[in-house]
Write a protein that holds these residues in place. Structure first.
Motif, PDB file in Angstrom:
ATOM      1  N   UNK A  75      30.268  44.711  39.391  1.00 21.37           N
ATOM      2  CA  UNK A  75      30.234  43.646  40.399  1.00 21.37           C
ATOM      3  C   UNK A  75      31.585  42.939  40.454  1.00 21.37           C
ATOM      4  N   UNK A  76      32.195  42.712  39.313  1.00 21.29           N
ATOM      5  CA  UNK A  76      33.510  42.055  39.262  1.00 21.29           C
ATOM      6  C   UNK A  76      34.553  42.872  40.022  1.00 21.29           C
ATOM      7  N   UNK A  77      34.549  44.172  39.832  1.00 23.43           N
ATOM      8  CA  UNK A  77      35.497  45.036  40.529  1.00 23.43           C
ATOM      9  C   UNK A  77      35.267  44.990  42.040  1.00 23.43           C
ATOM     10  N   UNK A  78      34.020  45.085  42.459  1.00 25.83           N
ATOM     11  CA  UNK A  78      33.707  45.077  43.889  1.00 25.83           C
ATOM     12  C   UNK A  78      34.045  43.723  44.512  1.00 25.83           C
ATOM     13  N   UNK A  79      33.707  42.642  43.837  1.00 27.50           N
ATOM     14  CA  UNK A  79      34.018  41.304  44.360  1.00 27.50           C
ATOM     15  C   UNK A  79      35.534  41.122  44.482  1.00 27.50           C
ATOM     16  N   UNK A  80      36.286  41.606  43.514  1.00 28.45           N
ATOM     17  CA  UNK A  80      37.748  41.528  43.598  1.00 28.45           C
ATOM     18  C   UNK A  80      38.252  42.293  44.816  1.00 28.45           C
ATOM     19  N   UNK A  81      37.698  43.480  45.037  1.00 33.23           N
ATOM     20  CA  UNK A  81      38.101  44.289  46.193  1.00 33.23           C
ATOM     21  C   UNK A  81      37.720  43.592  47.500  1.00 33.23           C
ATOM     22  N   UNK A  82      36.577  42.930  47.535  1.00 29.95           N
ATOM     23  CA  UNK A  82      36.169  42.183  48.733  1.00 29.95           C
ATOM     24  C   UNK A  82      37.185  41.089  49.043  1.00 29.95           C
ATOM     25  N   UNK A  83      37.611  40.361  48.037  1.00 33.36           N
ATOM     26  CA  UNK A  83      38.599  39.305  48.263  1.00 33.36           C
ATOM     27  C   UNK A  83      39.955  39.877  48.690  1.00 33.36           C
ATOM     28  N   UNK A  84      40.301  41.040  48.195  1.00 34.55           N
ATOM     29  CA  UNK A  84      41.533  41.694  48.644  1.00 34.55           C
ATOM     30  C   UNK A  84      41.449  42.015  50.137  1.00 34.55           C
ATOM     31  N   UNK A  85      40.342  42.590  50.555  1.00 34.09           N
ATOM     32  CA  UNK A  85      40.165  42.937  51.967  1.00 34.09           C
ATOM     33  C   UNK A  85      40.110  41.674  52.826  1.00 34.09           C
ATOM     34  N   UNK A  86      39.440  40.626  52.362  1.00 35.26           N
ATOM     35  CA  UNK A  86      39.408  39.368  53.117  1.00 35.26           C
ATOM     36  C   UNK A  86      40.814  38.801  53.303  1.00 35.26           C
ATOM     37  N   UNK A  87      41.616  38.854  52.254  1.00 33.75           N
ATOM     38  CA  UNK A  87      43.000  38.382  52.351  1.00 33.75           C
ATOM     39  C   UNK A  87      43.778  39.206  53.364  1.00 33.75           C
TER      40      UNK A  87
END
Length: 166
Positions: A111-123
């Motif tokens: 979940x931590x990896x996916x959430x980090x990737x989500x924030x990267x895409x949002x940025x």
């Protein structure tokens, strides 16, 4: 955390996922800082379901995403390293603790990896939209990442472990 719990929580693959999460958060900070001076005074801060910006705010708000990504990354990392703090559907005993702790740690690392990737895409979406570039494909990626969370949870729950939870 006891030494035997630490061994369960940190196999090599978890270390790789942990490092990937950290690299993604660093990339978010670098993107926000690197593009900050190129952004217009107002940047999109909210998007409708079609992916079109419907609210704008100061370009300083671009730093909210890396701050939130960092805080969530730290929290999820801490919780993944301390599975003894989690709630479980069974009573944790010495006999079953290793397998349940491993499963719980895996869940949080994924979940931590996916959430980090989500924030990267949002940025990336905020930056690309602010620079008036096409961001449609990024919304598809964002959707895929959001759907990856339940898929990751399902994978952790059904995958075999070193020993079965009892």
């Amino acid at each position: 955390m006891a030494k035997d719990q630490e061994d369960v929580v940190k196999p090599a693959r978890m270390k790789i996922i942990n490092q990937a999460s950290i690299i993604i958060v660093v990339a978010i900070w670098l993107l926000a800082a690197g593009f900050f001076r190129h952004l217009p005074a107002d940047v999109p801060i909210h998007f409708n379901w079609q992916g079109a910006p419907d609210h704008v705010g100061s370009k300083k708000l671009i730093f909210i995403l890396p701050v939130l990504a960092t805080l969530l990354n730290l929290l999820l990392g801490y919780l993944a390293r301390h599975p003894e703090l989690h709630n479980y559907p069974v009573k944790i005993t010495k006999a079953n603790s290793a397998s349940w702790y491993e499963r719980s740690a895996w869940l949080l690392f994924i979940v931590r990896l996916i959430v980090s990737a989500i924030f990267l895409v949002l940025t990336l979406i905020v930056i690309v939209s602010a620079l008036r570039c096409q961001s449609d494909k990024l919304f598809y990626l964002l959707t895929a990442l959001v759907l990856a969370i339940p898929a990751g949870i399902a994978w952790v729950l059904i995958r075999p472990l070193s020993s079965k939870p009892s």
